[in-house]
Design an enzyme around this catalytic site. Structure first.
Site, PDB file in Angstrom:
ATOM      1  N   GLU A  43       2.831   1.396  -0.349  1.00 40.00           N
ATOM      2  CA  GLU A  43       3.345   0.939  -1.321  1.00 40.00           C
ATOM      3  C   GLU A  43       3.092   1.624  -2.816  1.00 40.00           C
ATOM      4  O   GLU A  43       1.667   1.947  -2.992  1.00 40.00           O
ATOM      5  CB  GLU A  43       3.061  -0.776  -1.540  1.00 40.00           C
ATOM      6  CG  GLU A  43       3.554  -1.472  -2.638  1.00 40.00           C
ATOM      7  CD  GLU A  43       3.055  -2.825  -2.713  1.00 40.00           C
ATOM      8  OE1 GLU A  43       3.532  -3.467  -3.615  1.00 40.00           O
ATOM      9  OE2 GLU A  43       1.976  -3.196  -2.252  1.00 40.00           O
ATOM     10  N   LYS A 109      11.465  -5.249  -3.740  1.00 37.50           N
ATOM     11  CA  LYS A 109      10.447  -6.236  -3.124  1.00 37.50           C
ATOM     12  C   LYS A 109      10.766  -7.446  -3.559  1.00 37.50           C
ATOM     13  O   LYS A 109      11.145  -7.889  -4.859  1.00 37.50           O
ATOM     14  CB  LYS A 109       9.151  -5.857  -3.645  1.00 37.50           C
ATOM     15  CG  LYS A 109       7.856  -6.719  -3.142  1.00 37.50           C
ATOM     16  CD  LYS A 109       6.643  -6.206  -3.662  1.00 37.50           C
ATOM     17  CE  LYS A 109       5.702  -7.050  -3.228  1.00 37.50           C
ATOM     18  NZ  LYS A 109       4.132  -6.607  -3.908  1.00 37.50           N
ATOM     19  N   CYS A 143       4.666  -5.399   1.355  1.00 38.92           N
ATOM     20  CA  CYS A 143       3.458  -6.044   1.076  1.00 38.92           C
ATOM     21  C   CYS A 143       3.591  -7.331   1.197  1.00 38.92           C
ATOM     22  O   CYS A 143       3.612  -7.823   2.311  1.00 38.92           O
ATOM     23  CB  CYS A 143       2.722  -5.534  -0.221  1.00 38.92           C
ATOM     24  SG  CYS A 143       0.745  -5.809  -0.347  1.00 38.92           S
TER      25      CYS A 143
END
Length: 263
Positions: A43, A109, A143
């Site tokens: 990331e 995300k 994540c």
């Protein structure tokens, strides 16, 4: 049923230094991957997990994406990882999926890490992204998405599960490594798929230490690879026959609940 090969790049990152990170990563990619591999970076691989997009966010014609396209084309690899980007109306933590022909897919995300104020600097994504490679389907996530199983849950049809691999890139701190490792296995078991998790190592610019613990998990939850604390470049090839055998012998996916994802 063609095999699928991933190369995982677990590395320390230079804090908010794009030039240094791209130089370092190119050396690792050239040394550790081959044509046909899906090469996975962590990331925010160009900056570290920074809350300073005003200074470092790029556009879709910027330096980092051009660098990814060049390497993908030269090495005949699929190259992926997340970077801070200027989105429509704000900044996003964007997962980029770059093909050797220059085509780019992306995923923004969905779940922003409010504990680190990510939600104050970036906008959440609204759509999932599932890539197709050699008859495999890969859902790409970032994540903190790992903690929210609904967003990654298999949507099943008469044809079977919608994807074969869950792919997570992360800057996940060592202090919560138990959650990282446990949830990667849980996602594999509940979705009857392979799971790949690529995390960084080392201390970031805020003094937060990352142990890596990048992992590969098979559809039964067995850990095929895990590496803690050290930089590592690891390559693994998946066999579709094993995945299909698990799903046929243990067809739990057929009993899953129907649901609609939020937008």
């Amino acid at each position: 049923m063609a095999p699928l090969t991933f190369t995982l790049i677990q590395t320390a990152l230079h804090w908010e230094d794009r030039t240094a990170n791209l130089r370092m990563l190119e050396e690792k990619i050239r040394a550790g991957s081959a044509a046909g591999h899906i090469v996975v970076l962590p990331e925010m691989f160009s900056t570290g997990f920074s809350m300073n997009p005003e200074a470092f966010a790029e556009t879709m014609d910027g330096t980092t994406l051009q660098w990814m396209q060049r390497l993908s084309r030269e090495l005949r690899i699929i190259l992926c990882g997340s970077v801070m980007m200027q989105g429509d109306g704000g900044f996003v933590n964007r997962f980029l999926w770059v093909l050797p022909n220059g085509a780019v897919g992306h995923y923004d995300k969905r779940h922003l890490f409010a504990y680190a104020h990510e939600d104050q600097h970036y906008q959440p994504g609204r759509e999932r992204f599932i890539a197709s490679v050699n008859g495999w389907r890969i859902q790409c996530l970032v994540c903190y998405d790992l903690r929210f199983p609904v967003w990654s849950r298999q949507q099943t049809t008469d044809a079977g599960p919608e994807y074969d691999v869950l792919l997570y890139v992360a800057n996940w701190p060592e202090r919560r490594a138990t959650a990282w490792k446990t949830l990667l296995q849980a996602r594999a078991i509940e979705n009857q798929c392979y799971v790949v998790g690529v995390n960084r190592v080392g201390e970031d610019g805020k003094g937060i230490y990352h142990s890596g613990d990048s992992m590969v998990v098979d559809p039964l939850g067995e850990v095929l690879y895990q590496k803690a604390h050290e930089e590592d470049v690891f390559t693994i090839t998946f066999d579709k026959a094993h995945l299909e055998a698990v799903r046929q012998k243990l067809p739990f996916w057929k009993d899953a609940d129907d649901f609609t994802l939020p937008v």
